[in-house]
Scaffold this motif. Structure first.
Motif, PDB file in Angstrom:
ATOM      1  N   MET A 103       0.838  -1.195   0.000  1.00  0.00           N
ATOM      2  CA  MET A 103       0.000   0.000   0.000  1.00  0.00           C
ATOM      3  C   MET A 103       0.876   1.249   0.000  1.00  0.00           C
ATOM      4  SD  MET A 103      -3.467  -0.765   1.960  1.00  0.00           S
ATOM      5  CE  MET A 103      -3.730   0.927   2.012  1.00  0.00           C
ATOM      6  N   VAL A 104       0.316   2.315  -0.571  1.00  0.00           N
ATOM      7  CA  VAL A 104       1.018   3.584  -0.555  1.00  0.00           C
ATOM      8  C   VAL A 104       1.065   4.113   0.871  1.00  0.00           C
ATOM      9  CG1 VAL A 104       1.002   5.940  -1.442  1.00  0.00           C
ATOM     10  CG2 VAL A 104       0.229   4.067  -2.892  1.00  0.00           C
ATOM     11  N   ASN A 105       2.215   4.693   1.266  1.00  0.00           N
ATOM     12  CA  ASN A 105       2.320   5.260   2.599  1.00  0.00           C
ATOM     13  C   ASN A 105       1.230   6.285   2.837  1.00  0.00           C
ATOM     14  OD1 ASN A 105       4.542   3.732   2.909  1.00  0.00           O
ATOM     15  ND2 ASN A 105       6.031   5.392   2.814  1.00  0.00           N
ATOM     16  N   ASP A 106       0.781   6.412   4.062  1.00  0.00           N
ATOM     17  CA  ASP A 106      -0.316   7.327   4.378  1.00  0.00           C
ATOM     18  C   ASP A 106       0.223   8.745   4.481  1.00  0.00           C
ATOM     19  OD1 ASP A 106      -2.544   8.566   5.160  1.00  0.00           O
ATOM     20  OD2 ASP A 106      -2.758   7.530   7.099  1.00  0.00           O
ATOM     21  N   HIS A 107      -0.090   9.552   3.457  1.00  0.00           N
ATOM     22  CA  HIS A 107       0.306  10.951   3.472  1.00  0.00           C
ATOM     23  C   HIS A 107      -0.928  11.830   3.594  1.00  0.00           C
ATOM     24  CE1 HIS A 107       4.482  10.204   2.542  1.00  0.00           C
ATOM     25  NE2 HIS A 107       4.120   9.413   1.568  1.00  0.00           N
ATOM     26  N   ARG A 115       4.865  11.385  -2.088  1.00  0.00           N
ATOM     27  CA  ARG A 115       3.651  10.693  -2.563  1.00  0.00           C
ATOM     28  C   ARG A 115       3.922  10.007  -3.895  1.00  0.00           C
ATOM     29  NH1 ARG A 115      -1.865  11.443  -1.348  1.00  0.00           N
ATOM     30  NH2 ARG A 115      -2.273  12.843   0.426  1.00  0.00           N
ATOM     31  N   PHE A 116       4.538  10.753  -4.815  1.00  0.00           N
ATOM     32  CA  PHE A 116       4.800  10.199  -6.141  1.00  0.00           C
ATOM     33  C   PHE A 116       5.910   9.156  -6.102  1.00  0.00           C
ATOM     34  CE2 PHE A 116       2.389  13.892  -7.501  1.00  0.00           C
ATOM     35  CZ  PHE A 116       1.631  13.354  -8.535  1.00  0.00           C
ATOM     36  N   ARG A 117       6.890   9.352  -5.257  1.00  0.00           N
ATOM     37  CA  ARG A 117       7.951   8.349  -5.123  1.00  0.00           C
ATOM     38  C   ARG A 117       7.373   7.032  -4.594  1.00  0.00           C
ATOM     39  NH1 ARG A 117      11.509  11.314  -2.802  1.00  0.00           N
ATOM     40  NH2 ARG A 117      12.886  11.636  -4.599  1.00  0.00           N
ATOM     41  N   ASP A 118       6.495   7.114  -3.588  1.00  0.00           N
ATOM     42  CA  ASP A 118       5.849   5.923  -3.040  1.00  0.00           C
ATOM     43  C   ASP A 118       4.939   5.266  -4.078  1.00  0.00           C
ATOM     44  OD1 ASP A 118       7.114   6.363  -0.636  1.00  0.00           O
ATOM     45  OD2 ASP A 118       5.377   7.284   0.327  1.00  0.00           O
ATOM     46  N   ALA A 119       4.184   6.101  -4.820  1.00  0.00           N
ATOM     47  CA  ALA A 119       3.292   5.565  -5.841  1.00  0.00           C
ATOM     48  C   ALA A 119       4.083   4.845  -6.926  1.00  0.00           C
ATOM     49  CB  ALA A 119       2.454   6.690  -6.452  1.00  0.00           C
ATOM     50  N   LEU A 120       5.212   5.420  -7.322  1.00  0.00           N
ATOM     51  CA  LEU A 120       6.061   4.801  -8.346  1.00  0.00           C
ATOM     52  C   LEU A 120       6.618   3.482  -7.849  1.00  0.00           C
ATOM     53  CD1 LEU A 120       7.383   5.119 -11.131  1.00  0.00           C
ATOM     54  CD2 LEU A 120       9.247   6.339 -10.011  1.00  0.00           C
ATOM     55  N   ARG A 121       7.029   3.455  -6.588  1.00  0.00           N
ATOM     56  CA  ARG A 121       7.553   2.222  -6.003  1.00  0.00           C
ATOM     57  C   ARG A 121       6.488   1.128  -5.980  1.00  0.00           C
ATOM     58  NH1 ARG A 121       8.674   4.131  -1.246  1.00  0.00           N
ATOM     59  NH2 ARG A 121      10.705   4.950  -1.924  1.00  0.00           N
ATOM     60  N   ASN A 122       5.265   1.492  -5.599  1.00  0.00           N
ATOM     61  CA  ASN A 122       4.189   0.507  -5.536  1.00  0.00           C
ATOM     62  C   ASN A 122       3.728   0.081  -6.927  1.00  0.00           C
ATOM     63  OD1 ASN A 122       3.040   0.002  -2.608  1.00  0.00           O
ATOM     64  ND2 ASN A 122       3.751   2.118  -2.689  1.00  0.00           N
ATOM     65  N   LYS A 123       3.810   0.967  -7.884  1.00  0.00           N
ATOM     66  CA  LYS A 123       3.427   0.645  -9.263  1.00  0.00           C
ATOM     67  C   LYS A 123       4.340  -0.417  -9.863  1.00  0.00           C
ATOM     68  CE  LYS A 123       2.656   2.955 -13.730  1.00  0.00           C
ATOM     69  NZ  LYS A 123       3.844   2.575 -14.526  1.00  0.00           N
ATOM     70  N   THR A 124       5.621  -0.383  -9.490  1.00  0.00           N
ATOM     71  CA  THR A 124       6.578  -1.302 -10.069  1.00  0.00           C
ATOM     72  C   THR A 124       6.707  -2.618  -9.295  1.00  0.00           C
ATOM     73  OG1 THR A 124       8.361  -0.196  -8.843  1.00  0.00           O
ATOM     74  CG2 THR A 124       7.934   0.562 -11.082  1.00  0.00           C
ATOM     75  N   GLN A 125       6.013  -2.711  -8.147  1.00  0.00           N
ATOM     76  CA  GLN A 125       6.095  -3.944  -7.350  1.00  0.00           C
ATOM     77  C   GLN A 125       5.184  -5.032  -7.933  1.00  0.00           C
ATOM     78  OE1 GLN A 125       5.244  -2.848  -3.300  1.00  0.00           O
ATOM     79  NE2 GLN A 125       7.331  -2.087  -2.931  1.00  0.00           N
TER      80      GLN A 125
END
Length: 234
Positions: free
Chosen positions: A1-5, A224-234
């Motif tokens: 999950m994306v970190n809670d921001h 937010r975008f760094r976390d989203a990018l990380r989760n997108k590539t997992q």
């Protein structure tokens, strides 16, 4: 999950005392961005990804952040001139305008293509252009001039915003400089890619003044975008 921001840092009074503005590009990059925007948790209704709406400004799930939707070539200008604090645009736009007011902390790895030189298969090549001067049709005059100057050639620019592929066959230019993805459009118009100037992808860009005056807010949005990018590539 994306970190809670969900809870961002307290708003710092910025230019004009307004909230944060995120500039997004219309068109193909916005389509490619859609999964990343969903993972960022920022999208609200109405959404900037809705192509049916003519609205240009949109709310987000964050009270102090709005999204503006502008032409892809204008995102960097909005960010550089303070209309937006942060934005997303192609590295081709950053190369063309080279605004010192902008830095690009994150490669989003989408919208990948290349900016290239292409010529008509049955028309003059750059090497055949008279007296080391070449006429180029492009929407990237700065990139084209710099590229050919490095090769000792003076590029005369035919500045077009579209349909560059027609220029060689109509004797308007010796070659074109444009974005290339699959090359299908070039081939369909009797052109061939002869040289890659640079590989292109979409970047998260930040106004330097906003980063200095509102570091917590800007950093939270980048994260937010760094976390989203990380989760997108997992």
């Amino acid at each position: 999950m994306v970190n809670d921001h969900t809870i961002l840092a307290p708003a710092i009074s910025g230019r004009h005392g307004r909230g944060m503005i995120l500039a997004l590009p219309k068109g193909r990059i916005l389509k490619a961005l859609k999964p990343l925007l969903h993972l960022s948790g920022l999208l609200a209704a109405p959404s900037p990804t809705d192509e049916a709406t003519r609205a240009l400004r949109f709310p987000t799930t964050e009270k102090r952040i709005d999204i503006v939707r502008v032409r892809s070539f204008d995102v960097a200008t909005f960010v550089a001139h303070g209309g937006a604090d942060i934005g997303i645009c192609g590295s081709d736009v950053l190369m063309e305008f080279d605004y010192p007011e902008i830095y690009a902390p994150l490669d989003l790895e989408i919208g990948q293509c290349r900016i290239s030189v292409a010529r008509g298969i049955n028309h003059a090549t750059a090497a055949e252009a008279p007296s080391s001067k070449i006429r180029i049709a492009t929407k990237y005059p700065a990139i084209a001039r710099q590229h050919f100057a490095q090769r000792g050639m003076n590029a005369e620019i035919v500045h077009l915003h579209g349909a560059m592929e027609l220029a060689p066959s109509l004797n308007m230019a010796h070659a074109i400089v444009d974005l290339v993805d699959t090359g299908a459009t070039l081939r369909a118009n009797g052109l061939e890619e002869t040289e890659v100037i640079a590989h292109v992808s979409s970047r998260l860009i930040v106004n330097r003044v906003a980063m200095k005056t509102r570091p917590q807010e800007v950093t939270a949005l980048i994260d937010r975008f760094r976390d989203a990018l990380r989760n997108k590539t997992q």
